[in-house]
Enzyme design. Sequence first.
Site, mmCIF file in Angstrom:
data_model
loop_
_atom_site.group_PDB
_atom_site.id
_atom_site.type_symbol
_atom_site.label_atom_id
_atom_site.label_comp_id
_atom_site.label_asym_id
_atom_site.label_seq_id
_atom_site.Cartn_x
_atom_site.Cartn_y
_atom_site.Cartn_z
ATOM 1 N N LEU A 68 -44.901 97.304 17.576
ATOM 2 C CA LEU A 68 -44.065 97.497 19.141
ATOM 3 C C LEU A 68 -43.038 98.401 19.141
ATOM 4 O O LEU A 68 -42.974 99.351 20.192
ATOM 5 C CB LEU A 68 -44.063 96.267 19.983
ATOM 6 C CG LEU A 68 -45.162 95.234 20.098
ATOM 7 C CD1 LEU A 68 -44.839 93.862 20.802
ATOM 8 C CD2 LEU A 68 -46.077 95.886 21.321
ATOM 9 N N GLY B 28 -44.332 102.035 18.941
ATOM 10 C CA GLY B 28 -45.033 102.495 20.416
ATOM 11 C C GLY B 28 -43.966 102.585 21.285
ATOM 12 O O GLY B 28 -44.008 103.723 22.036
ATOM 13 N N GLU B 29 -43.021 101.647 21.395
ATOM 14 C CA GLU B 29 -41.838 101.770 22.498
ATOM 15 C C GLU B 29 -41.094 103.224 22.132
ATOM 16 O O GLU B 29 -40.624 103.989 22.997
ATOM 17 C CB GLU B 29 -40.965 100.891 22.363
ATOM 18 C CG GLU B 29 -39.707 100.662 23.168
ATOM 19 C CD GLU B 29 -40.032 100.770 24.743
ATOM 20 O OE1 GLU B 29 -39.144 101.189 25.624
ATOM 21 O OE2 GLU B 29 -41.180 100.273 25.215
ATOM 22 N N SER B 30 -41.057 103.452 20.721
ATOM 23 C CA SER B 30 -40.039 104.815 20.662
ATOM 24 C C SER B 30 -40.690 105.977 21.067
ATOM 25 O O SER B 30 -40.318 106.825 21.441
ATOM 26 C CB SER B 30 -39.828 104.844 19.067
ATOM 27 O OG SER B 30 -39.031 103.640 18.500
ATOM 28 N N SER C 39 -41.027 106.119 24.851
ATOM 29 C CA SER C 39 -39.362 106.357 25.649
ATOM 30 C C SER C 39 -39.259 107.732 25.297
ATOM 31 O O SER C 39 -38.478 108.569 26.170
ATOM 32 C CB SER C 39 -38.478 105.414 24.614
ATOM 33 O OG SER C 39 -38.550 103.979 25.226
#
Length: 96
Positions: free
Chosen positions: A46, A49-51, A54
């Site tokens: 996660l 994916g968030e990195s 963002s």
Amino acid sequence: MDVASGGLERALGIEFIEWSVERVVARMPVEPNRQPAGRLHGGATLALGESVGSLAACLYAETLGKIPVGVDVNGTHHRAARKGWVTAVATPLHLG
């Protein structure tokens, strides 16, 4: 923009390979980001994916003089990984 400035990305070994408004690609080593059963940790997945999401949002928002703020993250894990690298790709569904 320093795409490797986040401490979490450094701690997880995330490497940004490509970044533009149209596409962000990064990879992360499975080891040492494994859970006790020896598979890639879901939280690390996660975070990867968030990195990429963002960074993609920041790159686009920068063209508008804005700063994006995330409000939600969730994930579904489809396959376990025990070694090697995992790659994440973020592409926009809509810009504007």
